[in-house]
Motif scaffolding. Structure first.
Motif, PDB file in Angstrom:
ATOM      1  N   ARG A 136      57.889  41.779  47.991  1.00 49.31           N
ATOM      2  CA  ARG A 136      56.505  42.087  47.625  1.00 49.31           C
ATOM      3  C   ARG A 136      55.982  43.261  48.440  1.00 49.31           C
ATOM      4  NH1 ARG A 136      55.373  41.937  44.041  1.00 49.31           N
ATOM      5  NH2 ARG A 136      53.232  41.288  43.827  1.00 49.31           N
ATOM      6  N   LEU A 140      56.081  40.262  52.377  1.00 40.50           N
ATOM      7  CA  LEU A 140      56.752  38.989  52.637  1.00 40.50           C
ATOM      8  C   LEU A 140      57.956  39.174  53.557  1.00 40.50           C
ATOM      9  CD1 LEU A 140      56.649  37.326  49.107  1.00 40.50           C
ATOM     10  CD2 LEU A 140      54.960  37.248  50.933  1.00 40.50           C
ATOM     11  N   LYS A 246      62.225  33.416  51.480  1.00 45.31           N
ATOM     12  CA  LYS A 246      62.537  34.716  50.882  1.00 45.31           C
ATOM     13  C   LYS A 246      63.369  35.571  51.832  1.00 45.31           C
ATOM     14  CE  LYS A 246      59.557  35.175  47.053  1.00 45.31           C
ATOM     15  NZ  LYS A 246      59.013  33.813  46.993  1.00 45.31           N
ATOM     16  N   ARG A 425      31.722  38.456  35.928  1.00 45.94           N
ATOM     17  CA  ARG A 425      32.127  39.753  36.475  1.00 45.94           C
ATOM     18  C   ARG A 425      33.601  39.802  36.820  1.00 45.94           C
ATOM     19  NH1 ARG A 425      27.312  42.738  38.342  1.00 45.94           N
ATOM     20  NH2 ARG A 425      28.788  44.365  38.851  1.00 45.94           N
ATOM     21  N   ILE A 426      34.191  40.969  36.650  1.00 44.24           N
ATOM     22  CA  ILE A 426      35.580  41.204  37.010  1.00 44.24           C
ATOM     23  C   ILE A 426      35.608  41.770  38.425  1.00 44.24           C
ATOM     24  CG2 ILE A 426      37.708  42.414  36.364  1.00 44.24           C
ATOM     25  CD1 ILE A 426      36.692  40.558  34.171  1.00 44.24           C
ATOM     26  N   ALA A 427      36.524  41.235  39.265  1.00 44.44           N
ATOM     27  CA  ALA A 427      36.564  41.658  40.665  1.00 44.44           C
ATOM     28  C   ALA A 427      37.243  43.014  40.827  1.00 44.44           C
ATOM     29  CB  ALA A 427      37.293  40.603  41.494  1.00 44.44           C
ATOM     30  N   ASN A 428      38.254  43.271  40.015  1.00 46.84           N
ATOM     31  CA  ASN A 428      39.112  44.430  40.295  1.00 46.84           C
ATOM     32  C   ASN A 428      39.362  45.300  39.069  1.00 46.84           C
ATOM     33  OD1 ASN A 428      40.421  42.204  39.153  1.00 46.84           O
ATOM     34  ND2 ASN A 428      42.426  42.893  39.874  1.00 46.84           N
ATOM     35  N   LYS A 430      40.010  48.500  36.817  1.00 44.60           N
ATOM     36  CA  LYS A 430      40.535  49.834  37.127  1.00 44.60           C
ATOM     37  C   LYS A 430      39.572  50.906  36.634  1.00 44.60           C
ATOM     38  CE  LYS A 430      45.440  49.036  37.681  1.00 44.60           C
ATOM     39  NZ  LYS A 430      46.502  48.463  36.885  1.00 44.60           N
TER      40      LYS A 430
ATOM     41  N   LYS B 268      53.402  33.804  44.832  1.00 43.41           N
ATOM     42  CA  LYS B 268      53.606  35.182  45.286  1.00 43.41           C
ATOM     43  C   LYS B 268      54.212  36.044  44.177  1.00 43.41           C
ATOM     44  CE  LYS B 268      53.814  33.765  50.032  1.00 43.41           C
ATOM     45  NZ  LYS B 268      54.668  33.007  50.960  1.00 43.41           N
ATOM     46  N   HIS B 269      54.080  35.626  42.944  1.00 43.64           N
ATOM     47  CA  HIS B 269      54.647  36.405  41.838  1.00 43.64           C
ATOM     48  C   HIS B 269      53.833  37.677  41.609  1.00 43.64           C
ATOM     49  CE1 HIS B 269      55.951  37.368  37.724  1.00 43.64           C
ATOM     50  NE2 HIS B 269      57.026  36.675  38.001  1.00 43.64           N
ATOM     51  N   PRO B 270      54.518  38.792  41.309  1.00 48.88           N
ATOM     52  CA  PRO B 270      53.782  40.046  41.107  1.00 48.88           C
ATOM     53  C   PRO B 270      52.722  39.970  39.997  1.00 48.88           C
ATOM     54  CG  PRO B 270      56.154  40.335  40.689  1.00 48.88           C
ATOM     55  CD  PRO B 270      55.960  38.983  41.279  1.00 48.88           C
ATOM     56  N   ASP B 273      49.254  39.701  41.163  1.00 47.39           N
ATOM     57  CA  ASP B 273      48.668  40.808  41.908  1.00 47.39           C
ATOM     58  C   ASP B 273      47.434  41.339  41.205  1.00 47.39           C
ATOM     59  OD1 ASP B 273      50.375  40.998  43.953  1.00 47.39           O
ATOM     60  OD2 ASP B 273      51.094  43.024  43.495  1.00 47.39           O
ATOM     61  N   ALA B 274      46.537  41.884  42.020  1.00 49.13           N
ATOM     62  CA  ALA B 274      45.347  42.536  41.452  1.00 49.13           C
ATOM     63  C   ALA B 274      45.759  43.713  40.573  1.00 49.13           C
ATOM     64  CB  ALA B 274      44.432  43.008  42.566  1.00 49.13           C
ATOM     65  N   GLN B 275      46.964  44.209  40.799  1.00 42.53           N
ATOM     66  CA  GLN B 275      47.476  45.317  39.993  1.00 42.53           C
ATOM     67  C   GLN B 275      47.642  44.941  38.526  1.00 42.53           C
ATOM     68  OE1 GLN B 275      48.136  48.565  40.639  1.00 42.53           O
ATOM     69  NE2 GLN B 275      47.035  48.062  42.513  1.00 42.53           N
ATOM     70  N   THR B 277      46.481  41.660  37.073  1.00 43.86           N
ATOM     71  CA  THR B 277      45.609  40.622  36.534  1.00 43.86           C
ATOM     72  C   THR B 277      44.157  40.915  36.888  1.00 43.86           C
ATOM     73  OG1 THR B 277      47.370  38.999  36.707  1.00 43.86           O
ATOM     74  CG2 THR B 277      45.145  38.138  36.679  1.00 43.86           C
ATOM     75  N   PHE B 278      43.259  40.658  35.942  1.00 39.17           N
ATOM     76  CA  PHE B 278      41.836  40.778  36.233  1.00 39.17           C
ATOM     77  C   PHE B 278      41.379  39.493  36.916  1.00 39.17           C
ATOM     78  CE2 PHE B 278      41.744  43.604  32.381  1.00 39.17           C
ATOM     79  CZ  PHE B 278      41.263  44.736  33.017  1.00 39.17           C
ATOM     80  N   PHE B 279      40.985  39.586  38.162  1.00 37.61           N
ATOM     81  CA  PHE B 279      40.388  38.434  38.824  1.00 37.61           C
ATOM     82  C   PHE B 279      38.892  38.435  38.550  1.00 37.61           C
ATOM     83  CE2 PHE B 279      44.436  38.652  40.864  1.00 37.61           C
ATOM     84  CZ  PHE B 279      44.749  37.326  41.107  1.00 37.61           C
ATOM     85  N   VAL B 280      38.319  37.240  38.497  1.00 37.47           N
ATOM     86  CA  VAL B 280      36.897  37.129  38.195  1.00 37.47           C
ATOM     87  C   VAL B 280      36.150  36.942  39.515  1.00 37.47           C
ATOM     88  CG1 VAL B 280      35.169  35.702  37.019  1.00 37.47           C
ATOM     89  CG2 VAL B 280      37.353  36.190  35.900  1.00 37.47           C
ATOM     90  N   ASN B 323      39.640  32.219  39.731  1.00 40.56           N
ATOM     91  CA  ASN B 323      39.473  32.460  38.298  1.00 40.56           C
ATOM     92  C   ASN B 323      40.042  33.819  37.914  1.00 40.56           C
ATOM     93  OD1 ASN B 323      38.274  30.150  37.291  1.00 40.56           O
ATOM     94  ND2 ASN B 323      36.189  30.852  37.763  1.00 40.56           N
ATOM     95  N   MET B 325      40.841  36.454  34.210  1.00 40.36           N
ATOM     96  CA  MET B 325      40.803  36.610  32.760  1.00 40.36           C
ATOM     97  C   MET B 325      42.213  36.221  32.327  1.00 40.36           C
ATOM     98  SD  MET B 325      37.744  37.578  32.173  1.00 40.36           S
ATOM     99  CE  MET B 325      37.811  37.857  30.403  1.00 40.36           C
ATOM    100  N   ASN B 360      45.374  43.836  33.529  1.00 37.81           N
ATOM    101  CA  ASN B 360      44.779  44.967  34.247  1.00 37.81           C
ATOM    102  C   ASN B 360      45.783  46.119  34.259  1.00 37.81           C
ATOM    103  OD1 ASN B 360      42.959  46.407  35.714  1.00 37.81           O
ATOM    104  ND2 ASN B 360      43.096  45.166  37.573  1.00 37.81           N
ATOM    105  N   GLU B 361      46.120  46.599  33.085  1.00 37.71           N
ATOM    106  CA  GLU B 361      47.196  47.576  32.951  1.00 37.71           C
ATOM    107  C   GLU B 361      46.647  48.990  33.020  1.00 37.71           C
ATOM    108  OE1 GLU B 361      50.598  47.110  31.151  1.00 37.71           O
ATOM    109  OE2 GLU B 361      50.144  45.418  29.838  1.00 37.71           O
TER     110      GLU B 361
END
Lengths: 573, 499
Positions: A136, A140, A246, A425-428, A430, B268-270, B273-275, B277-280, B323, B325, B360-361
């Motif tokens: 990761r 990790l 791991k 709301r969406i936290a992250n 793009k 811990k699966h990718p 990641d915030a990369q 998935t959209f976290f709420v 949470n 999306m 979140n692509e």
């Protein structure tokens, strides 16, 4: 899915067989990897890009892929990995100071290695691929590979204040103090992403030898002193980690892949890790072989084939899992090598039986499951209403469920203060376009009008889809609600058209004017004053209709009057 | 009868002669040529009455200035006339006052012709005649041109054109002859049936104007369904036909627990990641997870239960509460299977859903932040990989996709797993169309499903096969507020089995 680049000729030499690109593509497909691209630099230097499933760390380098495929086509037997434990193993002592940040280290030693330039490239590549995937991005696990002959074991793994760590990092010409080094690497495009893992910590992890030589500053960089070259004879590998399982997998993978290049292939030297906190010692690498018993009829039943125990044992051996029939009847004994950490359960072995048998050879049939199908009532209503809206001359739009805060506030003249407590709301996100889940369908329809201003008038649009509300009574704290939104955009607002559409909607749902529904004048900032009404159905407000406020029209870069309707349809279920 | 009196006039004229051209008629009748052409066209549209041959001719015509020359004389002649005879002559400024704006040209042309001379006198010039009388040849020539009695030589033509006295125009005109159905009396054909004709029976004797069957009809005002929603309906029908019930997928926000942990996706699966998935962030966590079930899921992840070695690291509830999306509708499948697992007696089930999922692509021509996922699930005792392949073949063949092959693949919640590839006849290659597999025991057993129950499942996006089938290169041309409504208006009904 990681993609590995391998030299075609080297790969075929290692497999012991040559293929055309098409033949090799077919072999890959059967085995479950994918020949993604053929890079033809020149006829003597063809590179294959191969997509590897994310759980097959043993296939991330040419050594692993060639061995697996050679075993698969019965050219080789799966190698057997062993370790020897010397009387005085190389020891790494783990100081307690590591425990808050990066508490684990696992180590291994490989003696009498021959590192050809190809093997060197492969080693670097494999390390990179492992770092990127299972490790990761080094959070990790981080791997350090060293020329053992430049070092003086035993080693110490500790976390020290940055000012106390000074060394010449890999491929640099001068020494750095660790905190300066962090600033330095923030400007390095390759290492920059890893800097934040430790940068603001009071202490940085460091591995030193008995003379204080820095092996590495995990997870950032190794020391230049112990760097591996093609003339390196003896290798020391350390993996520091926040996740011990791991780290063990990564170390096993590094050792099994590199051990092909040893004078005595596949034989590693065991090392020792001493945890100072409890005086516990551990021996690494694990290189464990696990024995599993597989039930032949049960496996046949899952895959949908009829295979004898003998054939199944052979099939599994082709997948790198050495198997023998027995000892009980109808069972086979399967050995899971240290290269196959992807195998967690019986189903993983069953999959290997299926792959070995060939997915294409399994006889397809429909499941005997007899069921009576039912529609989800809300969707049924949705589809029926969509048809009716189209029959009424309206065209269906399909817009996004995510939007900007602006779309739900300023653009439709709603107060941000009011709306902020209502929006999911969406936290992250793009981009700004995905700040919130939509609360209404109207902005999406107005955007559709905006993009189609030059179409012949009138524009009559509708959408039936979900919006999202906050709702504490649901486990996620949110609830979808299905809305119908329709609008008429023309030289005159056409309120009567939208009103007529509502009446038609009610008629189709057998709701009677006055008895079941009525309109009640309302004030809503999205609508033109005096031109907005609430739709009251069975005494409850289910939405609004009216002429949009001219500023709303302008906010969507439109310039003609527009009447709109937006109601919740779940009340009609 | 005819609305245009010229029509009768043309036909009358033609009845007495073999042939006539429209220019001739225009001259003879002193009528605008275009009006005569209009009348001829009306006659043509009334049937086989006259034969019309189109011709063109280059004609020399005087300009306004040229016509003035004919009536008043050339500029140089006018100037000459303004110079008094005898040696006295006239001062240049006085001459210019008399002759006005064209004096200068007249002066230079008259001098060129040797009719006059200009003598320096003090600050000015005096103009005197060199000849007592002159002949205005230009006027004469132009008069002949207007009368059509002369042909100009090239040099003169060029000079006069340069002086903008005349222009050459290509005139298109028609030569008319009688045709087989010639008549001097035309009845205007009716354009269409009227209620009056039906009432009076007039239609029996009326002539009707021929329809133009080569043109398109009028576009019909209509409402339209969105093309992707039409495909969605079609997929839905196919799945109902195959006995699948629809899942309630109307929940866009899911807890990580149902979206990932229940499906044995490691913490811990990718994908978590915030990369990706959209976290709420509002509401950031879910408020409840079934406690017993959660503990069983935790055990499956950590290892040592359900015959699995698990992932060997600590499973954290905080991670599961987050949470998101939903990244797939499989979160809803998990809820459904959990419900089945809670029942006293296992009931074989086939379920499907088609609904929105979120990633979140990084956006490009084939990826959006949200798309529709199609998913099918079969839960029964004794079903196997052959059944999965069988159901894939059945499903895809109903979508018009007959050639399939299956590649071993990895997915955290299915084992065995298969990627589904279809042969694309247009592209002449195999393209990935979906994913499938058998749900892992680490996922099913904690739900309370009996050990001998197997669950096969598959998924694909709705957009991708639609793009391939209807030839969209960019997903934004199909989905979102920026689509061209013209595309929606024109989209066909969805018949996936018709290629």
């Amino acid at each position: 899915m990681p993609t590995v680049s391998v030299k075609r000729d080297l790969l075929f030499k290692k497999i012991g067989q040559s293929y055309t690109d098409d033949e090799f593509d077919k072999l890959c497909f059967e085995f479950g990897v994918e020949l993604d691209d053929v890079v033809d630099i020149d006829p003597k230097n063809v590179e294959y890009k191969i997509d590897i499933p994310a759980n097959r760390y043993d296939l991330l380098c040419v050594e692993g892929i060639s061995t697996a495929l050679a075993v698969f086509i019965n050219k080789k037997n799966a190698p057997r990995f062993t370790k020897t434990l010397p009387a005085k193993p190389i020891t790494t002592t783990v100081e307690e100071s590591t425990s808050p940040l990066r508490p684990f280290v696992v180590t291994a030693c490989l003696r009498n290695v021959k590192i050809t330039p190809e093997a060197y490239d492969s080693l670097i590549d494999l390390q990179e691929k492992l770092h990127h995937n299972i490790c990761r991005k080094r959070t990790l696990v981080a791997i350090g590979v060293h020329d053992l002959d430049t070092l003086s074991p035993p080693f110490t793994y500790s976390c020290d204040p940055p000012k106390q760590i000074k060394f010449k990092p890999l491929n640099q010409t001068k020494e750095f103090v660790a905190d300066e080094l962090m600033e330095f690497y923030l400007k390095d495009s390759h290492l920059k992403p890893y800097v934040p893992i430790i940068k603001d910590e009071p202490r940085y992890p460091v591995i030193r030898d008995s003379k204080g030589v820095v092996l590495s500053l995990p997870p950032i960089i190794n020391g230049d002193h112990s760097k591996v070259t093609t003339s390196t004879k003896n290798i020391f590998i350390e993996c520091t980690a926040t996740d011990l399982t791991k780290a063990q997998v990564v170390l096993d993978t590094m050792v099994t892949m590199l051990s092909e290049h040893l004078e005595k292939p596949f034989e590693a030297e065991a090392t020792q890790v001493l945890y100072k906190a409890n005086n516990e010692t551990k021996i690494y690498p694990l290189l464990e072989y696990k024995l599993e018993t597989v039930d032949v009829p049960a496996t046949n039943k899952v895959v949908g084939i009829e295979m004898t125990a003998d054939d199944m044992a052979k099939s599994l051996s082709r997948m790198g899992l050495r198997s023998t029939v027995g000892p009980q009847s109808g069972k086979i004994s399967v050995e899971i090598p240290p290269t196959r950490h992807d195998i967690l359960n019986q189903c993983d072995i069953m999959e290997d039986v299926a792959i070995s048998f060939g997915y294409g050879n399994i006889v397809p049939s429909l499941p005997p499951t007899s069921t009576v199908a039912a529609q989800f009532p809300l969707n049924k209503l949705n589809f029926q209403l969509s048809e009716c809206m189209a029959q009424a001359g309206f065209t269906e739009a399909l817009t996004f469920s995510l939007c900007s805060v602006d779309d739900e506030c300023e653009k439709v003249l709603k107060s941000r203060v009011d709306m902020e407590s209502k929006l999911v709301r969406i936290a992250n996100p793009k981009t700004q376009d995905f700040q919130v889940a939509r609360y209404s369908l109207l902005p999406g329809l107005l955007k559709t009008v905006q993009a189609n201003k030059n179409m012949p008038l009138p524009l009559k649009l509708f959408e039936i889809s979900d919006v999202v509300y906050l709702d504490e009574n649901v486990d996620t704290g949110t609830r979808n609600c299905r809305h119908l939104c329709a609008l008429n955009y023309n030289k005159s607002p056409g309120f009567e058209i939208i009103h007529g559409l509502l009446d038609r909607f009610m008629q189709l749902l057998e709701a009677k004017f006055q008895d079941d529904y009525c309109l009640r004048a309302a004030e809503d900032s999205t609508y033109f004053p005096g031109r907005c009404a609430e739709v009251i159905y069975k005494g409850k407000s289910i939405g609004k209709l009216g002429v949009l406020h001219p500023k709303v029209v302008e906010n969507f870069e439109c310039n003609l009057p527009c009447a709109a309707l937006e109601i919740e349809i779940e009340h009609f279920l | 009868m005819a609305a245009n009196p010229l029509i009768d006039k043309v036909l009358e004229y033609l009845s007495h002669t073999e042939t006539v051209d429209t220019l001739q008629l225009a001259t003879e009748w002193e009528e605008d040529h275009q009006r005569i052409v209009g009348a001829v066209k009306s006659i043509q549209s009334s049937g086989d009455i006259i034969e019309v041959e189109q011709r063109s001719e280059v004609r020399t015509e005087l300009t306004l200035e040229g016509r003035e020359f004919v009536s008043k004389g050339s500029h140089e002649a006018i100037l000459f006339a303004a110079v008094p005879s005898g040696g006295e002559g006239i001062l240049l400024p006085d001459l210019m006052k008399i002759t006005g704006p064209n004096g200068k040209i007249g002066m230079s042309k008259a001098m060129q012709a040797g009719w006059i001379k200009s003598v320096k006198e003090g600050n000015s010039n005096r103009v005197v005649r060199l000849k007592e009388s002159i002949e205005d040849k230009v006027q004469e020539t132009l008069r002949n041109v207007a009368a059509g009695t002369t042909e100009l030589d090239k040099a003169t033509m060029a000079e006069y054109k340069k002086r903008k006295l005349l222009v050459q125009n290509t005139v298109v005109f028609m030569v008319l002859r009688k045709a087989r159905g010639f008549t001097t009396v035309i009845e205007k054909p009716e354009t269409d049936l009227t209620p009056e004709m039906i009432a009076s029976g007039d239609w029996k004797t009326k002539n009707f104007k021929a329809y133009n069957f080569d043109a398109l009809g009028t576009p019909i005002p209509a409402g339209h369904l969105h093309p992707l929603m039409k495909v969605r309906s079609e997929f839905r029908s196919v799945l109902f036909e195959m006995g699948f019930s629809e899942m309630p997928t109307n929940r866009f926000v899911e807890s990580s627990f149902w979206n990932f942990d229940a499906l044995f996706v490691p913490q811990k699966h990718p994908a978590r990641d915030a990369q990706d998935t959209f976290f709420v962030s509002q509401p950031s966590t879910c408020n409840s997870i079934p406690e017993d079930y959660m503990n069983r899921v935790k055990a499956a992840h950590e290892g040592g239960s359900y015959g699995s070695s698990g992932y060997g690291s600590n499973w954290k509830k905080e991670e599961a509460l987050k949470n998101v999306m939903r990244t797939h509708t499989t979160a809803v499948s998990a809820r459904m299977l959990y419900e089945i697992g809670q029942k006293k007696e296992f009931v074989p089930t086939k379920l499907f859903s088609i609904d929105r999922v979120f990633r979140n692509e990084t956006l490009d021509a084939t990826h959006l932040a949200e798309f529709h996922q199609v998913e099918g699930v079969v839960a029964d005792k004794g079903i196997n990989l052959g059944h999965l392949i069988g159901i894939m073949k059945e499903f895809f063949s109903r979508l018009g996709i007959k050639k399939l092959r299956f590649k071993p693949a990895y997915n955290p919640y299915t084992e065995p797993s298969m990627e589904v590839f279809a042969y694309h006849e247009g592209l002449k290659k195999w393209v990935e169309v979906g994913n499938s597999g058998m749900f892992r025991p680490e996922m099913l057993l904690p739900m309370g499903l009996p050990e001998d129950v197997r669950v096969i499942a598959w998924g694909l996006s709705l957009e991708r096969p639609t793009m391939i089938r209807y030839g969209y290169d960019n997903i934004r041309d199909l989905v979102g507020p920026k689509v061209d409504l013209g595309m929606v208006y024109k989209s066909p009904i969805c018949r996936l089995d018709k290629q």
